[in-house]
Design a protein around this motif. Structure first.
Motif, PDB file in Angstrom:
ATOM      1  N   LYS A   1      55.373  20.751  84.568  1.00 27.23           N
ATOM      2  CA  LYS A   1      54.578  19.527  84.694  1.00 27.23           C
ATOM      3  C   LYS A   1      54.945  18.533  83.593  1.00 27.23           C
TER       4      LYS A   1
ATOM      5  N   GLN B   1      43.442  10.901  84.949  1.00 26.97           N
ATOM      6  CA  GLN B   1      42.301  10.138  84.448  1.00 26.97           C
ATOM      7  C   GLN B   1      42.749   9.167  83.356  1.00 26.97           C
TER       8      GLN B   1
ATOM      9  N   LEU C   1      45.726  15.230  84.544  1.00 25.89           N
ATOM     10  CA  LEU C   1      44.400  15.242  85.164  1.00 25.89           C
ATOM     11  C   LEU C   1      44.153  14.007  86.031  1.00 25.89           C
TER      12      LEU C   1
ATOM     13  N   THR D   1      37.116  13.474  78.957  1.00 25.44           N
ATOM     14  CA  THR D   1      36.567  14.593  79.711  1.00 25.44           C
ATOM     15  C   THR D   1      37.670  15.565  80.136  1.00 25.44           C
ATOM     16  N   ASN D   2      37.468  16.828  79.844  1.00 22.82           N
ATOM     17  CA  ASN D   2      38.366  17.914  80.269  1.00 22.82           C
ATOM     18  C   ASN D   2      39.721  17.950  79.557  1.00 22.82           C
ATOM     19  N   VAL D   3      39.974  17.040  78.621  1.00 23.15           N
ATOM     20  CA  VAL D   3      41.252  17.072  77.900  1.00 23.15           C
ATOM     21  C   VAL D   3      41.335  18.315  77.017  1.00 23.15           C
TER      22      VAL D   3
ATOM     23  N   THR E   1      42.896  21.795  78.255  1.00 25.66           N
ATOM     24  CA  THR E   1      43.770  21.648  79.425  1.00 25.66           C
ATOM     25  C   THR E   1      45.080  22.395  79.189  1.00 25.66           C
TER      26      THR E   1
ATOM     27  N   ALA F   1      47.847  15.424  78.969  1.00 25.89           N
ATOM     28  CA  ALA F   1      46.643  15.959  79.625  1.00 25.89           C
ATOM     29  C   ALA F   1      46.006  14.910  80.523  1.00 25.89           C
ATOM     30  N   ALA F   2      45.857  13.677  80.019  1.00 27.27           N
ATOM     31  CA  ALA F   2      45.249  12.613  80.808  1.00 27.27           C
ATOM     32  C   ALA F   2      46.063  12.334  82.064  1.00 27.27           C
TER      33      ALA F   2
ATOM     34  N   ILE G   1      48.927  22.880  80.291  1.00 24.65           N
ATOM     35  CA  ILE G   1      49.990  22.149  80.981  1.00 24.65           C
ATOM     36  C   ILE G   1      51.267  22.989  80.967  1.00 24.65           C
TER      37      ILE G   1
END
Length: 304
Positions: A234, A217, A215, A223-225, A228, A211-212, A230
């Motif tokens: 990806k 980040q 994103l 934040t936002n993990v 998410t 996720a990181a 996927i």
């Protein structure tokens, strides 16, 4: 009520401190220390002294921190590495002697159930499946808010397959994926009537890393993990990128926790193998896992 739980995994020791009110809880503090307990298993199946001492020191520190933070209840459980260990009884006794708190080694099925209880909310679906990729094992569960239909554990984790299968380039990914799919396929023979859900959620370091990176980040930025989504495409793209780098190069990536640099591609290959076998094209990431599930099951009123 303030409560804490410490989970001794195959790759790391983690803790969660919460305030519980009825059926809900508020997360106050969480901690993690990589100890690689599974890597301490020798050919005879015994945990070596160094891995046990490192793990017990982390548990002792987290237990002390929880007490200083006012925890009224504190529980400790262990998963795959301790389940496998021939000297698991000795390890249990050492943890209790050093902390004053009994250690419970949970079954793979219970581990899957706890992970489902913790992670399934991220799916935002009436019925979903959950995958928890750990260091020594991978847990899978399927259920609804009303209850868990099936829960099981497979003997494949990022550290376990790292020790078994070499992976130095992206061409090496396929054998690891195949091995994971075959291990899962053997387990699925025990569940001939299993009805697969449309929605799946994943928990554990493999998923939060993905996720990181997806994103763009740093891994320290949560934040936002949570939530998410996927795609398999990806996931493969990230896996192949990492497989083409050496460990030191991976450590420089902001989205990747340095302590996972050597095993992360094995975890990704396990996920790709599972997704291929179960016909999944995407998965939702959850930051919540078996520690949250333990709190829900044992400390929240009217929990599953």
């Amino acid at each position: 009520m303030r409560a804490a739980v410490i989970g001794i995994g195959s790759n790391s020791v983690r803790s969660l401190l919460v305030d519980v009110a009825g059926t809900e809880f508020k997360r106050l503090r969480r901690d993690r220390e990589g100890t690689r307990l599974f890597a301490g298993l020798d050919e005879a199946g015994n945990l070596d002294r160094e891995s046990m001492e490192k793990t017990v020191a982390a548990v002792r520190r987290m237990a002390s921190d929880a007490a200083h933070q006012g925890a009224e209840k504190l529980a400790i459980f262990a998963t795959s590495a301790a389940r496998d260990a021939a000297n698991g009884t000795e390890f249990m006794a050492t943890v209790e002697r050093e902390t004053g708190i009994p250690l419970r080694i949970i079954s793979g099925e219970e581990e899957a159930e706890l992970s489902f209880l913790g992670a399934s909310a991220a799916a935002k679906a009436e019925r979903c499946g959950m995958i928890d990729i750990g260091g020594g094992s991978t847990e899978i569960a399927i259920g609804t808010p009303a209850g868990i239909e099936s829960a099981f554990s497979c003997q494949m984790g990022a550290v376990r397959l790292y020790r078994r299968l070499r992976l130095d380039r992206k061409e090496d990914m396929k054998p690891v994926e195949v091995a994971a799919a075959e291990i899962l396929d053997e387990k699925l023979r025990e569940y001939p009537g299993l009805v697969l859900p449309e929605t799946w959620v994943g928990t554990g370091g493999t998923f939060t890393t993905l996720a990181a990176m997806a994103l763009g980040q740093p891994w320290t930025n949560r934040t936002n993990v949570q939530g998410t989504v996927i795609t398999c495409e990806k996931i493969r793209e990230i896996g192949e990128k990492l497989a083409g780098m050496n460990v030191e190069e991976r450590k420089q990536l902001p989205g990747l926790q340095p302590s996972r640099a050597d095993i992360v591609v094995h975890g990704i290959c396990i996920l790709l193998g599972v997704m291929g076998r179960l016909g999944m094209d995407r998965i939702t990431v959850s930051e919540w896992g078996n520690l949250d599930g333990y709190i829900t099951k044992n400390y929240c009123c009217d929990s599953l």
